[in-house]
Design a protein around this motif. Structure first.
Motif, PDB file in Angstrom:
ATOM      1  N   ALA A 172       0.834  -1.205   0.000  1.00  0.00           N
ATOM      2  CA  ALA A 172       0.000   0.000   0.000  1.00  0.00           C
ATOM      3  C   ALA A 172       0.866   1.251   0.000  1.00  0.00           C
ATOM      4  O   ALA A 172       0.548   2.243  -0.673  1.00  0.00           O
ATOM      5  CB  ALA A 172      -0.930  -0.005   1.211  1.00  0.00           C
ATOM      6  N   VAL A 173       1.966   1.222   0.735  1.00  0.00           N
ATOM      7  CA  VAL A 173       2.872   2.374   0.774  1.00  0.00           C
ATOM      8  C   VAL A 173       3.507   2.589  -0.593  1.00  0.00           C
ATOM      9  O   VAL A 173       3.600   3.720  -1.087  1.00  0.00           O
ATOM     10  CB  VAL A 173       3.943   2.186   1.867  1.00  0.00           C
ATOM     11  CG1 VAL A 173       5.049   3.224   1.732  1.00  0.00           C
ATOM     12  CG2 VAL A 173       3.304   2.271   3.243  1.00  0.00           C
ATOM     13  N   ARG A 174       3.947   1.520  -1.234  1.00  0.00           N
ATOM     14  CA  ARG A 174       4.533   1.651  -2.569  1.00  0.00           C
ATOM     15  C   ARG A 174       3.529   2.260  -3.545  1.00  0.00           C
ATOM     16  O   ARG A 174       3.871   3.154  -4.329  1.00  0.00           O
ATOM     17  CB  ARG A 174       4.982   0.289  -3.077  1.00  0.00           C
ATOM     18  CG  ARG A 174       6.265  -0.219  -2.453  1.00  0.00           C
ATOM     19  CD  ARG A 174       6.581  -1.608  -2.963  1.00  0.00           C
ATOM     20  NE  ARG A 174       7.893  -2.054  -2.551  1.00  0.00           N
ATOM     21  CZ  ARG A 174       8.323  -3.301  -2.665  1.00  0.00           C
ATOM     22  NH1 ARG A 174       7.523  -4.231  -3.195  1.00  0.00           N
ATOM     23  NH2 ARG A 174       9.538  -3.637  -2.274  1.00  0.00           N
ATOM     24  N   ALA A 175       2.292   1.778  -3.491  1.00  0.00           N
ATOM     25  CA  ALA A 175       1.265   2.301  -4.394  1.00  0.00           C
ATOM     26  C   ALA A 175       0.986   3.774  -4.115  1.00  0.00           C
ATOM     27  O   ALA A 175       0.782   4.565  -5.040  1.00  0.00           O
ATOM     28  CB  ALA A 175      -0.013   1.476  -4.255  1.00  0.00           C
ATOM     29  N   MET A 176       0.985   4.154  -2.853  1.00  0.00           N
ATOM     30  CA  MET A 176       0.752   5.558  -2.495  1.00  0.00           C
ATOM     31  C   MET A 176       1.844   6.452  -3.060  1.00  0.00           C
ATOM     32  O   MET A 176       1.566   7.521  -3.615  1.00  0.00           O
ATOM     33  CB  MET A 176       0.689   5.704  -0.975  1.00  0.00           C
ATOM     34  CG  MET A 176       0.595   7.150  -0.490  1.00  0.00           C
ATOM     35  SD  MET A 176       0.368   7.294   1.301  1.00  0.00           S
ATOM     36  CE  MET A 176       1.944   6.672   1.912  1.00  0.00           C
ATOM     37  N   PHE A 177       3.094   6.042  -2.945  1.00  0.00           N
ATOM     38  CA  PHE A 177       4.186   6.856  -3.454  1.00  0.00           C
ATOM     39  C   PHE A 177       4.181   6.904  -4.976  1.00  0.00           C
ATOM     40  O   PHE A 177       4.521   7.942  -5.567  1.00  0.00           O
ATOM     41  CB  PHE A 177       5.525   6.356  -2.917  1.00  0.00           C
ATOM     42  CG  PHE A 177       5.868   6.928  -1.580  1.00  0.00           C
ATOM     43  CD1 PHE A 177       6.657   8.065  -1.471  1.00  0.00           C
ATOM     44  CD2 PHE A 177       5.373   6.363  -0.413  1.00  0.00           C
ATOM     45  CE1 PHE A 177       6.970   8.619  -0.242  1.00  0.00           C
ATOM     46  CE2 PHE A 177       5.668   6.905   0.831  1.00  0.00           C
ATOM     47  CZ  PHE A 177       6.464   8.035   0.911  1.00  0.00           C
ATOM     48  N   ASP A 178       3.772   5.833  -5.623  1.00  0.00           N
ATOM     49  CA  ASP A 178       3.645   5.860  -7.081  1.00  0.00           C
ATOM     50  C   ASP A 178       2.583   6.875  -7.497  1.00  0.00           C
ATOM     51  O   ASP A 178       2.770   7.630  -8.460  1.00  0.00           O
ATOM     52  CB  ASP A 178       3.290   4.471  -7.614  1.00  0.00           C
ATOM     53  CG  ASP A 178       4.467   3.511  -7.575  1.00  0.00           C
ATOM     54  OD1 ASP A 178       5.618   3.975  -7.442  1.00  0.00           O
ATOM     55  OD2 ASP A 178       4.232   2.285  -7.670  1.00  0.00           O
ATOM     56  N   GLU A 179       1.467   6.892  -6.764  1.00  0.00           N
ATOM     57  CA  GLU A 179       0.400   7.850  -7.079  1.00  0.00           C
ATOM     58  C   GLU A 179       0.863   9.278  -6.820  1.00  0.00           C
ATOM     59  O   GLU A 179       0.585  10.193  -7.611  1.00  0.00           O
ATOM     60  CB  GLU A 179      -0.853   7.533  -6.264  1.00  0.00           C
ATOM     61  CG  GLU A 179      -2.050   8.383  -6.658  1.00  0.00           C
ATOM     62  CD  GLU A 179      -3.360   7.883  -6.077  1.00  0.00           C
ATOM     63  OE1 GLU A 179      -4.362   8.603  -6.227  1.00  0.00           O
ATOM     64  OE2 GLU A 179      -3.382   6.784  -5.496  1.00  0.00           O
ATOM     65  N   ALA A 180       1.592   9.470  -5.739  1.00  0.00           N
ATOM     66  CA  ALA A 180       2.109  10.805  -5.433  1.00  0.00           C
ATOM     67  C   ALA A 180       3.071  11.276  -6.514  1.00  0.00           C
ATOM     68  O   ALA A 180       3.044  12.437  -6.928  1.00  0.00           O
ATOM     69  CB  ALA A 180       2.807  10.792  -4.078  1.00  0.00           C
ATOM     70  N   GLN A 181       3.928  10.380  -6.992  1.00  0.00           N
ATOM     71  CA  GLN A 181       4.890  10.745  -8.022  1.00  0.00           C
ATOM     72  C   GLN A 181       4.186  11.105  -9.327  1.00  0.00           C
ATOM     73  O   GLN A 181       4.646  11.986 -10.065  1.00  0.00           O
ATOM     74  CB  GLN A 181       5.875   9.590  -8.259  1.00  0.00           C
ATOM     75  CG  GLN A 181       7.142   9.981  -8.993  1.00  0.00           C
ATOM     76  CD  GLN A 181       8.117  10.794  -8.146  1.00  0.00           C
ATOM     77  OE1 GLN A 181       7.939  10.899  -6.930  1.00  0.00           O
ATOM     78  NE2 GLN A 181       9.113  11.385  -8.763  1.00  0.00           N
ATOM     79  N   GLY A 182       3.057  10.479  -9.588  1.00  0.00           N
ATOM     80  CA  GLY A 182       2.285  10.833 -10.768  1.00  0.00           C
ATOM     81  C   GLY A 182       1.606  12.181 -10.651  1.00  0.00           C
ATOM     82  O   GLY A 182       1.214  12.787 -11.654  1.00  0.00           O
ATOM     83  N   PHE A 183       1.473  12.667  -9.428  1.00  0.00           N
ATOM     84  CA  PHE A 183       0.830  13.955  -9.161  1.00  0.00           C
ATOM     85  C   PHE A 183       1.795  15.115  -9.376  1.00  0.00           C
ATOM     86  O   PHE A 183       1.386  16.240  -9.641  1.00  0.00           O
ATOM     87  CB  PHE A 183       0.323  13.927  -7.715  1.00  0.00           C
ATOM     88  CG  PHE A 183      -0.650  15.019  -7.354  1.00  0.00           C
ATOM     89  CD1 PHE A 183      -1.771  15.281  -8.123  1.00  0.00           C
ATOM     90  CD2 PHE A 183      -0.454  15.771  -6.209  1.00  0.00           C
ATOM     91  CE1 PHE A 183      -2.671  16.272  -7.764  1.00  0.00           C
ATOM     92  CE2 PHE A 183      -1.342  16.764  -5.835  1.00  0.00           C
ATOM     93  CZ  PHE A 183      -2.458  17.019  -6.624  1.00  0.00           C
ATOM     94  N   GLY A 184       3.075  14.843  -9.261  1.00  0.00           N
ATOM     95  CA  GLY A 184       4.103  15.872  -9.406  1.00  0.00           C
ATOM     96  C   GLY A 184       5.413  15.377  -8.827  1.00  0.00           C
ATOM     97  O   GLY A 184       5.539  14.213  -8.459  1.00  0.00           O
ATOM     98  N   LYS A 185       6.397  16.239  -8.743  1.00  0.00           N
ATOM     99  CA  LYS A 185       7.705  15.875  -8.216  1.00  0.00           C
ATOM    100  C   LYS A 185       7.671  15.878  -6.687  1.00  0.00           C
ATOM    101  O   LYS A 185       7.461  16.915  -6.068  1.00  0.00           O
ATOM    102  CB  LYS A 185       8.764  16.866  -8.702  1.00  0.00           C
ATOM    103  CG  LYS A 185      10.158  16.591  -8.189  1.00  0.00           C
ATOM    104  CD  LYS A 185      10.748  15.297  -8.738  1.00  0.00           C
ATOM    105  CE  LYS A 185      11.061  15.385 -10.209  1.00  0.00           C
ATOM    106  NZ  LYS A 185      11.787  14.196 -10.707  1.00  0.00           N
TER     107      LYS A 185
END
Length: 247
Positions: free
Chosen positions: A66-79
């Motif tokens: 879940a943490v990995r998926a959250m950070f992937d989503e955050a990275q898609g939102f911006g830097k």
């Protein structure tokens, strides 16, 4: 590409106050939540009212996938530029000899393993050694780490002491990777965490023991968090800032 801040446990209390300060400072905000979607959505709405883009992302910080998926989503939102490791729990107040192993394991999984997982994923995306642009990690510890919380939360205090040591070690380890790592140790703050420990009015009860004779407010802690995240703290790493009214 915009600069993104990810705040774990961003729906309420210190987490929400940090999200709002970050939104006002020009960050786009990822609001992590686990159980209270309505609170996270309110934080998102308030960030947007300040002119920021914001999203709510559900993830149990003790769950690696879940943490990995959250950070992937955050990275898609911006830097991703800033991680605030804020998520944490307490259990009902009691003496240490009355506590169960299950209680300890749940608290360690959220307060320690969760912070470890989030820090690791942030490092993998920020580190200049790994191709990133650098960034900042701010851990939310607690004055309990040096007070010990006898008769109430010795296990919680010990978990926050682990966060203090994590901050020192990562601050040194990542200094050449373009990542600063610091922490804030809040004292008695008027948040809902006291209710989950079984005493909603604890902040008011403990206030007379604080040299400033009052509990702190979430925004006062958020101000310290965002200062450490800012360029004004550019030569500070591996450091923990007490925000405890002198306690």
């Amino acid at each position: 590409m915009s600069n993104v801040i990810l705040v774990t446990g961003g729906g309420r209390g210190i987490g929400r106050a940090t999200c709002l300060r970050a939104a006002g400072a020009g960050y786009d905000v990822v609001v992590n939540w686990t159980r209270d979607r309505a609170a996270a959505d309110t934080t998102v709405e308030r960030c947007e009212a300040l002119g920021a883009r914001a999203i709510a992302v559900r993830a149990d910080v003790s769950d690696e996938s879940a943490v990995r998926a959250m950070f992937d989503e955050a990275q898609g939102f911006g830097k991703l530029r800033v991680l605030v490791n804020n998520a944490g729990i307490v259990a009902p107040q009691m003496r240490f000899d009355e506590m169960s192993v299950d209680r300890w394991r749940q608290l360690i999984d959220v307060n320690i393993v969760g912070a470890f997982l989030c820090a690791r994923e942030a490092i993998r995306r920020m580190s200049t050694r790994l191709g990133g642009d650098g960034g900042v990690i701010v851990n939310v510890s607690s004055a309990a780490a040096y007070l010990g919380s006898p008769g109430e939360y010795v296990d919680y205090a010990a978990s926050k002491a682990a966060i203090d040591t994590l901050t020192i070690g990562l601050g040194k380890e990542l200094a050449e990777d373009g990542i600063r790592v610091n922490a804030v140790r809040p004292g008695v703050i008027t948040t809902e965490i006291h209710a989950s420990g079984g005493e909603p009015e604890r902040a008011q009860r403990v206030a007379p023991s604080v040299p400033m004779r009052r509990p702190g407010e979430p925004d006062e802690v958020a101000a310290a968090v965002m200062w450490l995240a800012s360029d004004e703290a550019s030569y500070i790493t591996g450091t923990t800032l007490d925000c405890s009214g002198g306690r």
